[in-house]
Design a protein around this motif. Structure first.
Motif, PDB file in Angstrom:
ATOM      1  N   ASP A 188      21.091  19.903  14.626  1.00  0.00           N
ATOM      2  CA  ASP A 188      21.000  20.801  15.790  1.00  0.00           C
ATOM      3  C   ASP A 188      22.372  21.032  16.413  1.00  0.00           C
ATOM      4  O   ASP A 188      22.704  22.143  16.825  1.00  0.00           O
ATOM      5  N   ALA A 189      23.182  19.971  16.465  1.00  0.00           N
ATOM      6  CA  ALA A 189      24.491  20.066  17.135  1.00  0.00           C
ATOM      7  C   ALA A 189      25.494  20.906  16.343  1.00  0.00           C
ATOM      8  O   ALA A 189      26.453  21.422  16.909  1.00  0.00           O
ATOM      9  N   THR A 190      25.286  21.016  15.032  1.00  0.00           N
ATOM     10  CA  THR A 190      26.285  21.700  14.194  1.00  0.00           C
ATOM     11  C   THR A 190      25.741  22.994  13.567  1.00  0.00           C
ATOM     12  O   THR A 190      26.387  23.570  12.682  1.00  0.00           O
ATOM     13  N   LEU A 191      24.577  23.428  14.032  1.00  0.00           N
ATOM     14  CA  LEU A 191      23.944  24.641  13.484  1.00  0.00           C
ATOM     15  C   LEU A 191      24.897  25.848  13.569  1.00  0.00           C
ATOM     16  O   LEU A 191      25.374  26.180  14.647  1.00  0.00           O
ATOM     17  N   PRO A 192      25.183  26.507  12.442  1.00  0.00           N
ATOM     18  CA  PRO A 192      26.104  27.656  12.507  1.00  0.00           C
ATOM     19  C   PRO A 192      25.510  28.803  13.324  1.00  0.00           C
ATOM     20  O   PRO A 192      24.295  29.018  13.337  1.00  0.00           O
ATOM     21  N   ALA A 193      26.389  29.539  13.993  1.00  0.00           N
ATOM     22  CA  ALA A 193      25.929  30.638  14.848  1.00  0.00           C
ATOM     23  C   ALA A 193      25.463  31.838  14.016  1.00  0.00           C
ATOM     24  O   ALA A 193      24.624  32.609  14.453  1.00  0.00           O
ATOM     25  N   ARG A 194      26.045  32.007  12.824  1.00  0.00           N
ATOM     26  CA  ARG A 194      25.621  33.138  11.996  1.00  0.00           C
ATOM     27  C   ARG A 194      25.635  32.760  10.523  1.00  0.00           C
ATOM     28  O   ARG A 194      26.258  31.773  10.138  1.00  0.00           O
ATOM     29  N   GLU A 195      24.910  33.579   9.740  1.00  0.00           N
ATOM     30  CA  GLU A 195      24.810  33.306   8.306  1.00  0.00           C
ATOM     31  C   GLU A 195      25.345  34.485   7.504  1.00  0.00           C
ATOM     32  O   GLU A 195      25.120  35.636   7.872  1.00  0.00           O
ATOM     33  N   ASP A 196      26.047  34.169   6.415  1.00  0.00           N
ATOM     34  CA  ASP A 196      26.532  35.178   5.479  1.00  0.00           C
ATOM     35  C   ASP A 196      25.519  35.192   4.325  1.00  0.00           C
ATOM     36  O   ASP A 196      25.632  34.425   3.369  1.00  0.00           O
ATOM     37  N   LEU A 197      24.468  36.018   4.490  1.00  0.00           N
ATOM     38  CA  LEU A 197      23.305  35.903   3.601  1.00  0.00           C
ATOM     39  C   LEU A 197      23.533  36.530   2.227  1.00  0.00           C
ATOM     40  O   LEU A 197      23.991  37.672   2.114  1.00  0.00           O
ATOM     41  N   VAL A 198      23.197  35.757   1.200  1.00  0.00           N
ATOM     42  CA  VAL A 198      23.238  36.210  -0.195  1.00  0.00           C
ATOM     43  C   VAL A 198      22.026  35.593  -0.896  1.00  0.00           C
ATOM     44  O   VAL A 198      21.308  34.793  -0.298  1.00  0.00           O
ATOM     45  N   VAL A 199      21.823  35.958  -2.163  1.00  0.00           N
ATOM     46  CA  VAL A 199      20.793  35.259  -2.932  1.00  0.00           C
ATOM     47  C   VAL A 199      21.407  33.959  -3.446  1.00  0.00           C
ATOM     48  O   VAL A 199      22.404  33.982  -4.173  1.00  0.00           O
ATOM     49  N   CYS A 200      20.822  32.829  -3.026  1.00  0.00           N
ATOM     50  CA  CYS A 200      21.328  31.508  -3.415  1.00  0.00           C
ATOM     51  C   CYS A 200      20.409  30.851  -4.439  1.00  0.00           C
ATOM     52  O   CYS A 200      19.185  31.002  -4.374  1.00  0.00           O
ATOM     53  N   HIS A 201      21.007  30.063  -5.318  1.00  0.00           N
ATOM     54  CA  HIS A 201      20.226  29.260  -6.263  1.00  0.00           C
ATOM     55  C   HIS A 201      19.458  28.160  -5.521  1.00  0.00           C
ATOM     56  O   HIS A 201      18.294  27.893  -5.828  1.00  0.00           O
ATOM     57  N   GLY A 202      20.130  27.523  -4.585  1.00  0.00           N
ATOM     58  CA  GLY A 202      19.484  26.487  -3.787  1.00  0.00           C
ATOM     59  C   GLY A 202      19.852  25.069  -4.205  1.00  0.00           C
ATOM     60  O   GLY A 202      19.900  24.177  -3.364  1.00  0.00           O
ATOM     61  N   ASP A 203      20.108  24.836  -5.492  1.00  0.00           N
ATOM     62  CA  ASP A 203      20.452  23.482  -5.939  1.00  0.00           C
ATOM     63  C   ASP A 203      21.348  23.534  -7.181  1.00  0.00           C
ATOM     64  O   ASP A 203      21.001  22.985  -8.231  1.00  0.00           O
ATOM     65  N   PRO A 204      22.515  24.214  -7.060  1.00  0.00           N
ATOM     66  CA  PRO A 204      23.334  24.396  -8.261  1.00  0.00           C
ATOM     67  C   PRO A 204      24.253  23.208  -8.553  1.00  0.00           C
ATOM     68  O   PRO A 204      25.453  23.377  -8.797  1.00  0.00           O
ATOM     69  N   GLY A 205      23.699  22.004  -8.512  1.00  0.00           N
ATOM     70  CA  GLY A 205      24.439  20.821  -8.941  1.00  0.00           C
ATOM     71  C   GLY A 205      24.620  20.874 -10.454  1.00  0.00           C
ATOM     72  O   GLY A 205      23.872  21.580 -11.158  1.00  0.00           O
ATOM     73  N   LEU A 206      25.585  20.114 -10.969  1.00  0.00           N
ATOM     74  CA  LEU A 206      25.896  20.222 -12.403  1.00  0.00           C
ATOM     75  C   LEU A 206      24.721  19.892 -13.333  1.00  0.00           C
ATOM     76  O   LEU A 206      24.616  20.506 -14.398  1.00  0.00           O
ATOM     77  N   PRO A 207      23.805  18.970 -12.974  1.00  0.00           N
ATOM     78  CA  PRO A 207      22.681  18.726 -13.897  1.00  0.00           C
ATOM     79  C   PRO A 207      21.746  19.935 -14.035  1.00  0.00           C
ATOM     80  O   PRO A 207      20.947  19.988 -14.976  1.00  0.00           O
ATOM     81  N   ASN A 208      21.848  20.891 -13.120  1.00  0.00           N
ATOM     82  CA  ASN A 208      20.949  22.054 -13.151  1.00  0.00           C
ATOM     83  C   ASN A 208      21.576  23.291 -13.793  1.00  0.00           C
ATOM     84  O   ASN A 208      21.066  24.408 -13.631  1.00  0.00           O
ATOM     85  N   VAL A 209      22.682  23.083 -14.530  1.00  0.00           N
ATOM     86  CA  VAL A 209      23.346  24.203 -15.222  1.00  0.00           C
ATOM     87  C   VAL A 209      23.676  23.746 -16.639  1.00  0.00           C
ATOM     88  O   VAL A 209      24.253  22.668 -16.824  1.00  0.00           O
ATOM     89  N   LEU A 210      23.311  24.559 -17.627  1.00  0.00           N
ATOM     90  CA  LEU A 210      23.651  24.207 -19.014  1.00  0.00           C
ATOM     91  C   LEU A 210      24.703  25.179 -19.549  1.00  0.00           C
ATOM     92  O   LEU A 210      24.770  26.339 -19.119  1.00  0.00           O
ATOM     93  N   PHE A 211      25.528  24.661 -20.499  1.00  0.00           N
ATOM     94  CA  PHE A 211      26.661  25.411 -21.048  1.00  0.00           C
ATOM     95  C   PHE A 211      26.655  25.332 -22.574  1.00  0.00           C
ATOM     96  O   PHE A 211      26.258  24.310 -23.150  1.00  0.00           O
ATOM     97  N   SER A 212      27.189  26.384 -23.207  1.00  0.00           N
ATOM     98  CA  SER A 212      27.427  26.341 -24.647  1.00  0.00           C
ATOM     99  C   SER A 212      28.638  25.446 -24.913  1.00  0.00           C
ATOM    100  O   SER A 212      29.383  25.096 -23.983  1.00  0.00           O
ATOM    101  N   ALA A 213      28.874  25.121 -26.200  1.00  0.00           N
ATOM    102  CA  ALA A 213      29.992  24.228 -26.550  1.00  0.00           C
ATOM    103  C   ALA A 213      31.328  24.832 -26.152  1.00  0.00           C
ATOM    104  O   ALA A 213      32.301  24.110 -25.921  1.00  0.00           O
ATOM    105  N   ASP A 214      31.400  26.178 -26.053  1.00  0.00           N
ATOM    106  CA  ASP A 214      32.670  26.781 -25.633  1.00  0.00           C
ATOM    107  C   ASP A 214      32.716  27.066 -24.129  1.00  0.00           C
ATOM    108  O   ASP A 214      33.608  27.767 -23.644  1.00  0.00           O
ATOM    109  N   GLY A 215      31.755  26.530 -23.380  1.00  0.00           N
ATOM    110  CA  GLY A 215      31.877  26.522 -21.930  1.00  0.00           C
ATOM    111  C   GLY A 215      31.288  27.724 -21.203  1.00  0.00           C
ATOM    112  O   GLY A 215      31.595  27.943 -20.032  1.00  0.00           O
ATOM    113  N   GLU A 216      30.424  28.497 -21.876  1.00  0.00           N
ATOM    114  CA  GLU A 216      29.759  29.609 -21.182  1.00  0.00           C
ATOM    115  C   GLU A 216      28.413  29.111 -20.652  1.00  0.00           C
ATOM    116  O   GLU A 216      27.693  28.387 -21.364  1.00  0.00           O
ATOM    117  N   VAL A 217      28.067  29.526 -19.440  1.00  0.00           N
ATOM    118  CA  VAL A 217      26.756  29.136 -18.885  1.00  0.00           C
ATOM    119  C   VAL A 217      25.655  29.732 -19.765  1.00  0.00           C
ATOM    120  O   VAL A 217      25.657  30.929 -20.059  1.00  0.00           O
TER     121      VAL A 217
END
Ligand SMILES: Nc1ncnc2c1ncn2[C@@H]1O[C@H](COP(=O)(O)OP(=O)(O)OP(=O)(O)O)[C@@H](O)[C@H]1O
Ligand SMILES: [Mg+2]
Length: 230
Positions: free
Chosen positions: A140-169
């Motif tokens: 509550d004390a640190t709630l931002p006054a405004r949001e820069d809204l976009v479409v977010c993944h929500g949990d894009p930590g590294l375990p939730n993204v897979l890559f080819s051997a040459d590094g493409e998602v």
């Protein structure tokens, strides 16, 4: 044996060319609806094969998480992840039917705190030992006054993204939290996960490639705090 058991209790099994996830029906339905939508936008993710009340079956995405790639390929992998996140964040928010803005997520965080659903054993180091009440007060004390809204993944930590051997998602996974939110929601999770798994320099590189502004960097702590509730 399941291939993975997530922190929410979801269990994932690997079959022939498919992955099966068992979880609460509403969580599976949320995941399936978002996967279908994300695929329609042309972003890489598994296809939904079937959904029953307790099992979501999706096509297996080929590839490995960034932590299992040849270290020489990691810079390309981080660049590719940043490109995919930027493409996701550039989608028109009006076309996204899922809301994950602060009005929704802070209410959900409050409800989880009040109902004792926050995992206080799994807090970030800087909040170790905090009570749910203290987490809420800080939110509550640190709630931002405004949001820069976009479409977010929500949990894009590294375990939730897979890559080819040459590094493409090859695919974004675990999209049950996808929705319209401040871009810092994704930047905070991706940055923290990269820092913890690949180091500070890699995490800074990712932020730069994502085009993070000073304002974005200032908001990362708030969005890390928000994530503690889920
Ligand atoms: N369609 C898929 N293709 C390839 N690998 C997958 C797929 N689905 C899941 N996996 C693997 O299983 C792991 C766990 O799946 P997922 O991230 O969807 O669930 P989770 O993290 O257990 O869930 P939650 O975070 O909701 O508790 C992934 O990190 C990935 O390694
Ligand atoms: Mg996951």
């Amino acid at each position: 044996m399941p291939e993975s058991t997530g922190k929410s209790g979801a269990r994932v099994w690997r079959g022939r060319g498919v992955h099966r996830k068992q979880d609460a029906p509403e969580r599976l339905a949320a995941d399936a609806a978002r996967l279908a939508w994300l695929g329609e936008q042309g972003l890489p993710c598994p296809e939904v094969v079937s959904l029953t009340h307790d099992t979501l079956t999706t096509t297996t995405v080929p590839g490995r998480p960034a932590t299992e790639l040849d270290p020489a390929v990691r810079p390309r992998a981080l660049a590719s992840l940043a490109e995919v996140l930027r493409a996701l964040h550039a989608l028109p928010t009006a076309g996204c039917p899922f809301d994950a803005s602060l009005g929704t997520t802070v209410a959900a965080a409050r409800s989880r705190a009040v109902h004792g659903l926050v995992d206080l054993e799994d807090l970030d180091d800087e909040r170790r030992g905090w009570s749910a009440r203290r987490l809420l007060a800080e939110l509550d004390a640190t709630l931002p006054a405004r949001e820069d809204l976009v479409v977010c993944h929500g949990d894009p930590g590294l375990p939730n993204v897979l890559f080819s051997a040459d590094g493409e998602v090859t695919g974004l996974l675990d999209v049950g939290g996808l929705g319209v939110a401040d871009r810092c929601r994704d930047l905070a999770i991706a940055h923290r996960s990269t820092r913890d798994r690949l180091g500070t320099a890699a995490a800074q590189e990712l932020l730069e490639r994502c085009g993070a502004s000073d304002r974005d960097r200032d908001l990362l702590p708030f969005y890390r705090l928000l994530d503690e509730f889920f």
